[in-house]
Design an enzyme around this catalytic site. Structure first.
Site, PDB file in Angstrom:
ATOM      1  N   ASP A 142       0.840  -1.194   0.000  1.00 21.06           N
ATOM      2  CA  ASP A 142       0.000   0.000   0.000  1.00 21.06           C
ATOM      3  C   ASP A 142       0.876   1.245   0.000  1.00 21.06           C
ATOM      4  OD1 ASP A 142      -2.432   1.307  -0.065  1.00 21.06           O
ATOM      5  OD2 ASP A 142      -2.534   1.505   2.109  1.00 21.06           O
ATOM      6  N   HIS A 149      -3.213  13.798   1.289  1.00 18.89           N
ATOM      7  CA  HIS A 149      -3.397  12.884   2.418  1.00 18.89           C
ATOM      8  C   HIS A 149      -2.162  12.889   3.319  1.00 18.89           C
ATOM      9  CE1 HIS A 149      -4.497   9.330   4.703  1.00 18.89           C
ATOM     10  NE2 HIS A 149      -3.397   8.708   4.303  1.00 18.89           N
ATOM     11  N   GLU A 214     -10.244   3.647   4.282  1.00 19.71           N
ATOM     12  CA  GLU A 214      -9.336   4.436   3.443  1.00 19.71           C
ATOM     13  C   GLU A 214      -9.746   4.195   1.998  1.00 19.71           C
ATOM     14  OE1 GLU A 214      -5.195   3.683   4.446  1.00 19.71           O
ATOM     15  OE2 GLU A 214      -5.305   5.169   6.063  1.00 19.71           O
ATOM     16  N   GLU A 216      -9.295   4.040  -1.708  1.00 17.23           N
ATOM     17  CA  GLU A 216      -8.099   3.871  -2.549  1.00 17.23           C
ATOM     18  C   GLU A 216      -8.458   3.168  -3.854  1.00 17.23           C
ATOM     19  OE1 GLU A 216      -4.821   2.083  -0.474  1.00 17.23           O
ATOM     20  OE2 GLU A 216      -5.273   3.094   1.419  1.00 17.23           O
ATOM     21  N   ASP A 248      -8.757   0.174   2.494  1.00 16.41           N
ATOM     22  CA  ASP A 248      -7.700  -0.262   3.417  1.00 16.41           C
ATOM     23  C   ASP A 248      -8.152   0.050   4.849  1.00 16.41           C
ATOM     24  OD1 ASP A 248      -5.259  -0.992   4.539  1.00 16.41           O
ATOM     25  OD2 ASP A 248      -4.355   0.968   4.163  1.00 16.41           O
ATOM     26  N   ARG A 252      -7.198   3.578  13.967  1.00 14.14           N
ATOM     27  CA  ARG A 252      -6.274   4.694  14.221  1.00 14.14           C
ATOM     28  C   ARG A 252      -5.679   4.655  15.620  1.00 14.14           C
ATOM     29  NH1 ARG A 252      -5.350   5.491   9.067  1.00 14.14           N
ATOM     30  NH2 ARG A 252      -7.161   6.256   7.925  1.00 14.14           N
ATOM     31  N   GLN A 255      -3.013   2.099  15.493  1.00 16.93           N
ATOM     32  CA  GLN A 255      -1.938   2.600  14.627  1.00 16.93           C
ATOM     33  C   GLN A 255      -1.070   3.612  15.370  1.00 16.93           C
ATOM     34  OE1 GLN A 255      -3.518   4.207  10.965  1.00 16.93           O
ATOM     35  NE2 GLN A 255      -1.517   4.646  10.096  1.00 16.93           N
ATOM     36  N   LYS A 268      -3.842  -2.529  10.528  1.00 17.69           N
ATOM     37  CA  LYS A 268      -4.346  -2.622   9.151  1.00 17.69           C
ATOM     38  C   LYS A 268      -4.510  -4.057   8.670  1.00 17.69           C
ATOM     39  CE  LYS A 268      -3.002   1.878   7.678  1.00 17.69           C
ATOM     40  NZ  LYS A 268      -3.791   2.694   6.744  1.00 17.69           N
ATOM     41  N   THR A 272      -8.663  -5.859   4.324  1.00 18.18           N
ATOM     42  CA  THR A 272      -8.613  -4.882   3.240  1.00 18.18           C
ATOM     43  C   THR A 272      -9.603  -5.368   2.184  1.00 18.18           C
ATOM     44  OG1 THR A 272      -6.279  -4.381   3.667  1.00 18.18           O
ATOM     45  CG2 THR A 272      -7.154  -3.758   1.510  1.00 18.18           C
ATOM     46  N   GLU A 388      -8.727  12.175   8.548  1.00 13.24           N
ATOM     47  CA  GLU A 388      -8.445  13.516   8.030  1.00 13.24           C
ATOM     48  C   GLU A 388      -9.609  14.455   8.272  1.00 13.24           C
ATOM     49  OE1 GLU A 388      -6.830  13.700   3.910  1.00 13.24           O
ATOM     50  OE2 GLU A 388      -6.723  11.544   4.192  1.00 13.24           O
TER      51      GLU A 388
END
Ligand code: MN
Length: 446
Positions: A142, A149, A214, A216, A248, A252, A255, A268, A272, A388
């Site tokens: 990834d 971002h 996420e 993508e 994905d 958080r 993470q 993660k 996915t 975000e």
């Protein structure tokens, strides 16, 4: 291979005047008109093993049945075998762009309104078909190709110096875990993990409270490279097959605790999601655009630079994320759009990602998945993940029911979609990648 002959040229399969004898393919706004022809793997319709299919309108063209009806006669034997005898796209991807293009031309001919070889028996209603993971992915990487971002996330941790110093030089990435890839429709279970529940105290082991999507796109590798042999950027797209939607899934809180100093791991690797359809680079030929790297930025090192990549390295795709809570479903309310951004705005192109990946001699294999990283643009609704959007402005998302979201709740369903539009061409879409969030599970004794 000269730069004058692109790997994926425009031809008569892109003609906007083409119509299909499959009526639903001709509806305005259909994701799968005859100009698209994405590849996937289905089980359903006639019983038997998984087989390859092509999406057309609300139907799937069964390539095994096409071979039995002798509709693929005239293609090279290796292409016929890869299309009609395999249970994943890997062998077809490995054959490279000429094989994919020859199959595309044959399928386009089969499905044309004026085609003499129309065969309804080879069609399966998409609603009856179980769509499987299209590719047997050996390795999944990834990237972090959206500079917006990267800056938004960097601002959360380094407000004064948000963009990593290496960002404009090296396409950053982490290695994902291919065993966690699931196809659209597969639910994701809220993961447990270590994170800091109370600031200043030690970690707890709890279900994540910061589950995020996420938004993508990912590109599947076609022909690989031998160990030790890098890929030239001018040849890079000959090593790529097509694009899919990728979600994905990220925790958080996990993470933030674990990614000091190494990259994402358990935050993660629980899931996915990918879409069932692979939109080939041939189908995307009308939608290519300039690389979004600003001319004023330092140029990339020479192995990542090419005139064709500057001129046509981007792909103009609008990508969206939609959210529907359990309460919205109960009240019959439609999903709401929570993200919309342009893939054409990515800082690094797909050719630069594959070239960089192989630049140390790392062998890439047919079916490897290279995802783009979260696709974000400027503006609140252009953020490609909740981190975000809600952490940056400390703002909660308010749903039509009045429910508020900082991160995802159990029962939430996230649907990704994407489409390409350009004057003079027929719009095409990627279908959907839909995932519902299930509550955390407890360990099972075996
Ligand atoms: Mn990601």
């Amino acid at each position: 291979m000269s730069v004058e002959s692109p790997a994926h040229p425009l031809d008569d399969t892109h003609d906007p005047a083409l119509r299909s004898w499959v009526a639903s393919a001709n509806y305005p706004g259909a994701d799968f008109p005859i100009q698209n022809l994405p590849l996937g793997v289905l089980r359903g319709g006639p019983p038997g093993a998984p087989r390859l299919g092509v999406a057309i309108g609300d139907r799937v063209l069964d390539l095994r049945r096409c071979r039995e009806m002798r509709l693929l006669d005239g293609l090279p034997p290796a292409v016929i075998a890869a299309a009609a005898e395999e249970t994943s796209l890997n062998t077809l991807l490995a054959l490279g762009p000429n094989a994919l293009r020859s199959l595309r031309r044959a399928v386009s001919t089969i499905l044309r309104a004026d085609g003499a070889r129309a065969e309804p028996a080879a069609l399966v209603p998409m609603s009856d078909a179980e769509l499987l993971l299209p590719v047997d992915v050996g390795d999944y990487t990834d990237f972090y190709a959206s500079i917006v971002h990267a800056r938004n996330v960097g601002r959360l941790f380094r407000p004064d110096d948000p963009l990593p110093r290496n960002y404009r030089h090296v396409p950053l990435a982490y290695h994902g875990r291919s065993s966690s890839l699931v196809v659209s429709g597969t639910p994701v279970t809220r993961p447990r993990g270590q994170w800091i529940l109370h600031a200043g105290q030690g970690p707890s082991f709890e279900p994540t409270r910061q589950l995020d999507y996420e938004m993508e796109l990912g590109v599947y590798v076609g022909p690989g490279n031998a160990p030790g042999l890098p890929i030239r950027i001018d040849d890079a797209e000959r090593h790529l097959g097509g694009l899919s939607l990728v979600n994905d899934w990220s925790s958080r809180d996990l993470q933030a605790w674990e990614a000091q100093p190494l990259g994402p791991f358990l935050s993660k690797s629980f899931a996915t999601s990918v879409s069932p359809w692979v939109v080939t680079l041939d189908a995307l030929a009308p939608y290519r655009c300039r690389s979004a790297r600003p001319a004023a930025d330092p140029p990339p090192l020479s192995h990542l630079a090419a005139a064709r990549n500057d001129a046509r390295g981007g792909v103009d795709v609008t990508v969206e994320a939609w959210l529907q809570s359990a309460e919205m479903r109960r009240r019959g309310l439609d999903p709401v759009r929570v993200s919309s951004a342009e893939f054409g705005g990515m800082y690094w192109t797909i050719a630069q990602m594959v070239t960089h990946h192989a630049s140390n001699g790392c062998p890439l294999r047919p079916g490897d998945l290279l995802a783009s990283g979260t696709i974000s643009g400027a503006g609140e609704e252009s953020a490609g993940c909740l981190l975000e959007r809600t952490a940056r402005d400390a703002g909660m998302l308010t749903l039509p029911t009045g429910e508020q979201r900082g991160f995802l709740a159990d029962g939430d369903e996230v649907a990704l979609r994407a489409y390409c539009r350009r004057d003079g061409f027929t719009p095409i879409g990627f279908g959907r990648c839909v995932t519902r969030v299930l509550p955390a599970a407890t360990a099972v004794q075996v």
